[in-house]
Write a protein that holds these residues in place. Structure first.
Motif, PDB file in Angstrom:
ATOM      1  N   ALA A 162     -52.513  43.190  77.249  1.00 54.35           N
ATOM      2  CA  ALA A 162     -51.410  42.332  77.717  1.00 54.35           C
ATOM      3  C   ALA A 162     -51.898  40.894  77.860  1.00 54.35           C
ATOM      4  O   ALA A 162     -53.041  40.659  78.235  1.00 54.35           O
ATOM      5  CB  ALA A 162     -50.897  42.840  79.065  1.00 54.35           C
ATOM      6  N   PRO A 163     -51.060  39.943  77.502  1.00 54.28           N
ATOM      7  CA  PRO A 163     -51.456  38.535  77.662  1.00 54.28           C
ATOM      8  C   PRO A 163     -51.830  38.252  79.112  1.00 54.28           C
ATOM      9  O   PRO A 163     -51.187  38.713  80.042  1.00 54.28           O
ATOM     10  CB  PRO A 163     -50.205  37.751  77.253  1.00 54.28           C
ATOM     11  N   SER A 164     -52.873  37.511  79.295  1.00 54.13           N
ATOM     12  CA  SER A 164     -53.332  37.175  80.638  1.00 54.13           C
ATOM     13  C   SER A 164     -52.314  36.265  81.324  1.00 54.13           C
ATOM     14  O   SER A 164     -51.730  35.380  80.707  1.00 54.13           O
ATOM     15  CB  SER A 164     -54.682  36.465  80.569  1.00 54.13           C
ATOM     16  N   LEU A 165     -52.141  36.514  82.623  1.00 51.87           N
ATOM     17  CA  LEU A 165     -51.247  35.652  83.393  1.00 51.87           C
ATOM     18  C   LEU A 165     -51.805  34.239  83.525  1.00 51.87           C
ATOM     19  O   LEU A 165     -51.102  33.321  83.901  1.00 51.87           O
ATOM     20  CB  LEU A 165     -51.022  36.255  84.781  1.00 51.87           C
ATOM     21  N   LEU A 166     -53.100  34.090  83.213  1.00 44.68           N
ATOM     22  CA  LEU A 166     -53.712  32.778  83.297  1.00 44.68           C
ATOM     23  C   LEU A 166     -53.651  32.033  81.982  1.00 44.68           C
ATOM     24  O   LEU A 166     -54.117  30.904  81.889  1.00 44.68           O
ATOM     25  CB  LEU A 166     -55.174  32.904  83.759  1.00 44.68           C
ATOM     26  N   GLU A 223     -47.758  23.680  77.808  1.00 44.88           N
ATOM     27  CA  GLU A 223     -49.106  24.238  77.934  1.00 44.88           C
ATOM     28  C   GLU A 223     -50.001  23.314  78.753  1.00 44.88           C
ATOM     29  O   GLU A 223     -50.812  23.762  79.573  1.00 44.88           O
ATOM     30  CB  GLU A 223     -49.714  24.465  76.548  1.00 44.88           C
ATOM     31  N   GLU A 224     -49.850  22.005  78.546  1.00 39.02           N
ATOM     32  CA  GLU A 224     -50.622  21.048  79.343  1.00 39.02           C
ATOM     33  C   GLU A 224     -50.212  21.120  80.811  1.00 39.02           C
ATOM     34  O   GLU A 224     -51.055  21.008  81.714  1.00 39.02           O
ATOM     35  CB  GLU A 224     -50.424  19.632  78.804  1.00 39.02           C
ATOM     36  N   LEU A 225     -48.919  21.313  81.061  1.00 42.01           N
ATOM     37  CA  LEU A 225     -48.472  21.476  82.444  1.00 42.01           C
ATOM     38  C   LEU A 225     -49.064  22.732  83.069  1.00 42.01           C
ATOM     39  O   LEU A 225     -49.480  22.724  84.235  1.00 42.01           O
ATOM     40  CB  LEU A 225     -46.941  21.555  82.497  1.00 42.01           C
ATOM     41  N   ALA A 226     -49.106  23.820  82.299  1.00 41.45           N
ATOM     42  CA  ALA A 226     -49.682  25.063  82.814  1.00 41.45           C
ATOM     43  C   ALA A 226     -51.172  24.901  83.107  1.00 41.45           C
ATOM     44  O   ALA A 226     -51.695  25.493  84.057  1.00 41.45           O
ATOM     45  CB  ALA A 226     -49.462  26.190  81.810  1.00 41.45           C
ATOM     46  N   ALA A 227     -51.860  24.092  82.307  1.00 38.51           N
ATOM     47  CA  ALA A 227     -53.278  23.841  82.562  1.00 38.51           C
ATOM     48  C   ALA A 227     -53.480  23.133  83.887  1.00 38.51           C
ATOM     49  O   ALA A 227     -54.524  23.275  84.543  1.00 38.51           O
ATOM     50  CB  ALA A 227     -53.873  23.012  81.419  1.00 38.51           C
ATOM     51  N   VAL A 228     -52.494  22.356  84.307  1.00 31.23           N
ATOM     52  CA  VAL A 228     -52.584  21.622  85.569  1.00 31.23           C
ATOM     53  C   VAL A 228     -52.137  22.485  86.737  1.00 31.23           C
ATOM     54  O   VAL A 228     -52.764  22.491  87.804  1.00 31.23           O
ATOM     55  CB  VAL A 228     -51.707  20.347  85.507  1.00 31.23           C
ATOM     56  N   ALA A 229     -51.055  23.240  86.540  1.00 29.37           N
ATOM     57  CA  ALA A 229     -50.385  23.887  87.672  1.00 29.37           C
ATOM     58  C   ALA A 229     -50.439  25.400  87.651  1.00 29.37           C
ATOM     59  O   ALA A 229     -49.906  26.029  88.564  1.00 29.37           O
ATOM     60  CB  ALA A 229     -48.930  23.436  87.712  1.00 29.37           C
ATOM     61  N   GLY A 230     -51.064  25.996  86.616  1.00 30.78           N
ATOM     62  CA  GLY A 230     -51.017  27.439  86.538  1.00 30.78           C
ATOM     63  C   GLY A 230     -49.593  27.912  86.334  1.00 30.78           C
ATOM     64  O   GLY A 230     -48.893  27.433  85.440  1.00 30.78           O
ATOM     65  N   ASP A 231     -49.144  28.807  87.193  1.00 29.20           N
ATOM     66  CA  ASP A 231     -47.781  29.329  87.073  1.00 29.20           C
ATOM     67  C   ASP A 231     -46.814  28.651  88.032  1.00 29.20           C
ATOM     68  O   ASP A 231     -45.683  29.075  88.190  1.00 29.20           O
ATOM     69  CB  ASP A 231     -47.803  30.849  87.334  1.00 29.20           C
ATOM     70  N   ASP A 232     -47.264  27.565  88.695  1.00 31.44           N
ATOM     71  CA  ASP A 232     -46.444  26.906  89.718  1.00 31.44           C
ATOM     72  C   ASP A 232     -46.144  25.478  89.282  1.00 31.44           C
ATOM     73  O   ASP A 232     -46.959  24.577  89.432  1.00 31.44           O
ATOM     74  CB  ASP A 232     -47.185  26.914  91.056  1.00 31.44           C
ATOM     75  N   LEU A 233     -44.942  25.257  88.757  1.00 33.11           N
ATOM     76  CA  LEU A 233     -44.565  23.917  88.313  1.00 33.11           C
ATOM     77  C   LEU A 233     -44.465  22.938  89.476  1.00 33.11           C
ATOM     78  O   LEU A 233     -44.587  21.720  89.281  1.00 33.11           O
ATOM     79  CB  LEU A 233     -43.229  23.977  87.566  1.00 33.11           C
ATOM     80  N   GLY A 234     -44.260  23.462  90.665  1.00 30.73           N
ATOM     81  CA  GLY A 234     -44.211  22.586  91.826  1.00 30.73           C
ATOM     82  C   GLY A 234     -45.522  21.848  92.041  1.00 30.73           C
ATOM     83  O   GLY A 234     -45.541  20.700  92.493  1.00 30.73           O
ATOM     84  N   LEU A 235     -46.634  22.482  91.687  1.00 30.16           N
ATOM     85  CA  LEU A 235     -47.933  21.816  91.814  1.00 30.16           C
ATOM     86  C   LEU A 235     -48.024  20.630  90.861  1.00 30.16           C
ATOM     87  O   LEU A 235     -48.587  19.590  91.203  1.00 30.16           O
ATOM     88  CB  LEU A 235     -49.063  22.812  91.538  1.00 30.16           C
ATOM     89  N   ALA A 236     -47.477  20.811  89.654  1.00 24.70           N
ATOM     90  CA  ALA A 236     -47.477  19.700  88.696  1.00 24.70           C
ATOM     91  C   ALA A 236     -46.626  18.548  89.216  1.00 24.70           C
ATOM     92  O   ALA A 236     -47.000  17.374  89.077  1.00 24.70           O
ATOM     93  CB  ALA A 236     -46.953  20.174  87.346  1.00 24.70           C
ATOM     94  N   ARG A 237     -45.496  18.860  89.811  1.00 27.59           N
ATOM     95  CA  ARG A 237     -44.627  17.812  90.359  1.00 27.59           C
ATOM     96  C   ARG A 237     -45.347  17.053  91.474  1.00 27.59           C
ATOM     97  O   ARG A 237     -45.320  15.821  91.526  1.00 27.59           O
ATOM     98  CB  ARG A 237     -43.341  18.439  90.890  1.00 27.59           C
ATOM     99  N   ASP A 238     -46.034  17.780  92.356  1.00 28.29           N
ATOM    100  CA  ASP A 238     -46.749  17.124  93.452  1.00 28.29           C
ATOM    101  C   ASP A 238     -47.897  16.272  92.920  1.00 28.29           C
ATOM    102  O   ASP A 238     -48.159  15.176  93.427  1.00 28.29           O
ATOM    103  CB  ASP A 238     -47.286  18.173  94.426  1.00 28.29           C
ATOM    104  N   ARG A 239     -48.565  16.778  91.904  1.00 29.41           N
ATOM    105  CA  ARG A 239     -49.720  16.044  91.388  1.00 29.41           C
ATOM    106  C   ARG A 239     -49.298  14.740  90.722  1.00 29.41           C
ATOM    107  O   ARG A 239     -49.911  13.693  90.948  1.00 29.41           O
ATOM    108  CB  ARG A 239     -50.489  16.924  90.395  1.00 29.41           C
TER     109      ARG A 239
END
Length: 823
Positions: free
Chosen positions: A6-10, A44-60
């Protein structure tokens, strides 16, 4: 048999694909997110920054925007707000952008030709292509500009255009901005914040860069000037302007001198900036001021932010104004009804970027059509000013105007139809944004910028910035100013070479002269130093009082006479009224007033003054310095804890100014203000606690106030005595907190600052410094008395006044002062 993994969640690609799939499943047709692989790469670049939480990208990305110093102010508010930036940029392929850029260039050329004609021969009016009432009735048509040929031959140097993308993918023009176009600095700051957040996007998508555009604009302004190495200013209304932070950032990035109207003076048809070294020539002015306020002699005589004689200097060809006043006549919504026809008649081509359909009610047939189709049109002011029927000056869908408001509007349209336009209601495409519940579709508009290069041709900023609505209603008319902004990424298959606005290192002439310092800026830095030192000194008195008189855990309380002396210092500084008694409860209330009362000269009020100066000096102060000035006033903990927190903040600001500010004239004025204020503080403290009758409590308090306890105890092991204490605090030139040390530094600064004559004679401020040096260097601690200290304090005040008269703005006086340098 192989086992499926299965594809990794990371896995970043997994997150990106899931986000896109879920978003598309609940988004209506017409959203900008497409099958273009660029969108997958961006997520994909956003996921590299925030993982599975887009809110982290917004805060950053928001933190990066705040670190850059991006902010804005709502008109009527005194405090700036943080600039709201979405972590998801608008993605536009290079092929699509080429069409947009071509349309912007075509439109800019068309607008330039119309403005030149309206202020020239007016053939378009004579031929019936533009109604005369549309020109003469506009408040933005400036008659004094008729017949004026601008230096360089162009009325427009920089424009902005708002575009809307329909659900079918067609881009259309919503508005033109020609008077003082805002937003290019925000586009630049958005790009900086996104680049810090999505570091891999540039290399993976060949994102077109912004630096070439700004370099072309700077070169274009310089090419229109008469001098080979021109001095260019960015004219701002001041720190209360809605976009002052953007203006300061642009001035710093472009190397322009950020000036206000009071900094400038027109003399013999030339424009000058008033500096500490005299009058310095300004060759070009990029203004962010309402053009009607630029020159009180030519336009609005009540203007307090313009420059008298500026238009005469422009008419003589000695200063380039970008954009030339009067260009705003084409911003009127009513012109949208005539631009398509003018374009075809004058160029033989249709507009590449069409206008939204517009009907000007100043024509009988068009007005009848608007009234007949009232509920299906947008009804707005024709000239950008509020008519009686639309008192808020905002265009509204006709169907939303009901009851008495509708009757009043239709009545006014009958009496003054020329004040109104009808426009089609545009539906906007949507783009993804990050909300608290995940990705959501929101409508957006795009602001694009164009500027002239050194060859006079237009260049278009690849991207601009997007404004995103708070709600999902796709009608452009109800979008307002938007809730978020977004970077706009133009990407393609061709490699984009790195570029900086800075020229190649081997072509730059090395110089150690930091450049021109306007008198207003010198004044600001001087008083910033004084306010910071004044706040620290008042806080020091309060801390000594809190730590030794009020706090029962701190040991024995000071004698009442010593406490009375501390109270006197606070009262004389305006921090608080005299307490009813010296009992603990009254002293606590007294200290709280001196720290926090907003109506008096309290620590909090002094901080507010320093913060205001810092906000108006963004182009010259480091971000860390501004951030410390903007930090909220501490409210948690007891007073002594809050005082300690503030003291550490003052220490950090002092350290930044001492170790991180270049030794420029601006730093000298900042440090000069500190030294003058500290010298006065030390003088008052010695008079209060160091005279012949001083007690041990007095002398210990004096050492505390001068931060010299450790120095004294290392030097003298036999205990506290008056003469050595006074010598250390007042006369020791090696003690950085002493009076003698401050006067020495003051004289060093005065000697290094520019003078008006080369005859070798001291100017008044330097002579005052020499007298102070003589008094302090010949004094002895045993004979230093209140009369001598009083004389020193008076002379310090006179020195401050002399510095202000010589270097700071004093109305029109510097224009006529003998010896003022013209360069």
């Amino acid at each position: 048999m192989a086992t499926a993994i299965a594809p990794s969640l990371l896995d970043h690609a997994t997150h990106a694909a899931r986000w896109i799939a879920e978003y598309r499943a609940r988004t209506a047709r017409g959203d900008v997110l497409s099958d273009d692989p660029a969108w997958s790469i961006m997520f994909e670049e956003l996921a590299a920054v925030a993982g599975d939480d887009l809110g982290l990208a917004r805060d950053r990305v928001q933190r990066h925007a705040e670190d850059i110093g991006t902010g804005f102010r709502i008109i009527g508010e005194s405090e700036e707000r943080p600039w709201p930036l979405s972590p998801i940029p608008l993605m536009i392929p290079a092929e699509e952008w080429r069409t947009i850029a071509a349309g912007i260039v075509q439109r800019a050329d068309l607008l330039e030709s119309i403005i030149a004609d309206l202020y020239g021969d007016a053939t378009l009016v004579a031929r019936g292509l533009i109604p005369a009432a549309l020109v003469g009735g506009s408040p933005f048509f400036l008659r004094p500009m008729a017949g004026l040929v601008p230096p360089g031959g162009h009325h427009l140097q920089f424009i902005a255009v708002d575009l809307g993308r329909g659900p079918d993918g067609e881009w259309r023009v919503l508005a033109d901005h020609l008077r003082s176009p805002a937003g290019a600095g925000y586009a630049l700051e958005n790009r900086l914040a996104i680049a810090r957040t999505l570091g891999g996007l540039q290399a993976r998508l060949n994102v077109q860069r912004h630096a070439a555009f700004f370099a072309a604009f700077r070169d274009g302004l310089a090419a229109a000037c008469r001098r080979v190495e021109p001095r260019i200013g960015l004219l701002t209304p001041g720190r209360y302007s809605a976009s002052y932070a953007e203006q300061a950032h642009l001035a710093r990035y472009l190397g322009f001198l950020l000036v206000e109207g009071a900094d400038l003076a027109a003399l013999e048809d030339k424009l000058y900036v008033r500096t500490i070294g005299g009058l310095k020539r300004i060759d070009a002015l990029w203004h962010r001021v309402d053009p009607r306020l630029l020159d009180p002699l030519a336009f609005d005589s009540h203007s307090q932010i313009g420059v008298a004689g500026l238009i005469d200097a422009a008419a003589a060809g000695n200063v380039v104004i970008a954009n030339v006043p009067g260009a705003g006549v084409l911003e009127s919504a009513a012109f949208g009804a005539f631009l398509p026809r003018i374009c075809v008649r004058e160029t033989g081509e249709d507009l590449i970027l069409p206008n939204i359909a517009t009907w000007w009610c100043g024509q009988d047939q068009a007005c009848a059509s608007v009234i007949a189709d009232f509920d299906h049109l947008l009804i707005g002011p024709a000239f950008g000013v509020a008519p009686l029927g639309l008192p808020d000056g905002i265009a509204l869908p006709g169907v939303d105007i009901t009851g008495p408001a509708r009757a009043a509007l239709l009545d006014d349209m009958t009496r003054r139809p020329q004040d109104y336009v009808g426009q089609e209601i545009v539906r906007l495409s949507t783009m993804p944004v990050v909300t608290d519940t995940g990705l959501a579709a929101r409508p957006f508009t795009l602001r694009v910028f164009a500027a002239r290069g050194s060859d006079g041709a237009w260049t278009v900023l690849p991207g601009g910035f997007a404004r995103i609505a708070e709600h999902p209603d796709p009608r452009a008319s109800v979008m307002g100013e938007g809730c978020w902004s977004a970077d706009v990424v133009v990407h393609g298959g061709e490699h984009v070479a790195p570029m900086s606005l800075l020229p190649p290192a081997d072509t730059v002439h090395v110089r150690r002269n930091p450049g021109t310092l306007p008198s207003r800026v010198a004044d600001n830095f001087f008083w910033l130093g004084r306010y910071l030192e004044r706040g620290e000194a008042l806080l020091g008195v309060i801390r000594v009082m809190l730590g030794n008189s009020i706090d029962a855990d701190a040991g024995a309380a000071l004698a009442s006479e010593t406490v009375g002396g501390l109270v006197g210092l606070v009262v004389n500084a305006g921090g608080a009224p005299h307490p009813p008694s010296l009992r603990r409860a009254d002293l606590s209330a007294f200290a709280r007033t001196a720290m926090e009362d907003g109506e008096r000269h309290s620590v909090r009020a002094i901080n507010r003054l320093a913060r205001g100066i810092g906000q108006g000096s963004r182009d010259r102060l480091a971000a860390d310095f501004v951030r410390l000035l903007d930090a909220p006033y501490p409210v948690k903990g007891v007073m002594l804890e809050r005082a300690g927190s503030l003291q550490r903040r003052y220490a950090a600001l002092s350290g930044l100014s001492a170790e991180h500010m270049g030794r420029t004239a601006a730093w000298r004025f900042h440090d000069l203000g500190r030294r003058l204020e500290r010298a006065q503080t030390v003088t008052r403290a010695v008079r209060a606690f160091g005279m012949a009758q001083a007690s041990l409590d007095d002398l210990s308090t004096l050492l505390d106030l001068a931060d010299s306890q450790i120095s004294y105890r290392q030097r003298y092991l036999t205990g506290i005595a008056r003469v050595p204490v006074v010598d250390l605090v007042a006369l020791d030139p090696g003690n950085p907190r002493s009076l003698a040390f401050q006067i020495c530094r003051i004289c060093e600064h005065l000697a290094a600052l520019p003078v008006l004559e080369d005859d070798g004679m001291e100017e008044p401020q330097q002579a005052q410094g020499s007298v102070l040096t003589a008094i302090v260097s010949t004094a002895t601690a045993a004979t230093l008395d209140a009369d001598v200290l009083g004389d020193v304090e008076r002379r310090l005040f006179q020195l401050s006044e002399a510095v202000a008269r010589r270097y700071f703005l004093q109305g029109a006086e510097p224009l006529r002062a003998g010896g003022m340098v013209l360069a």
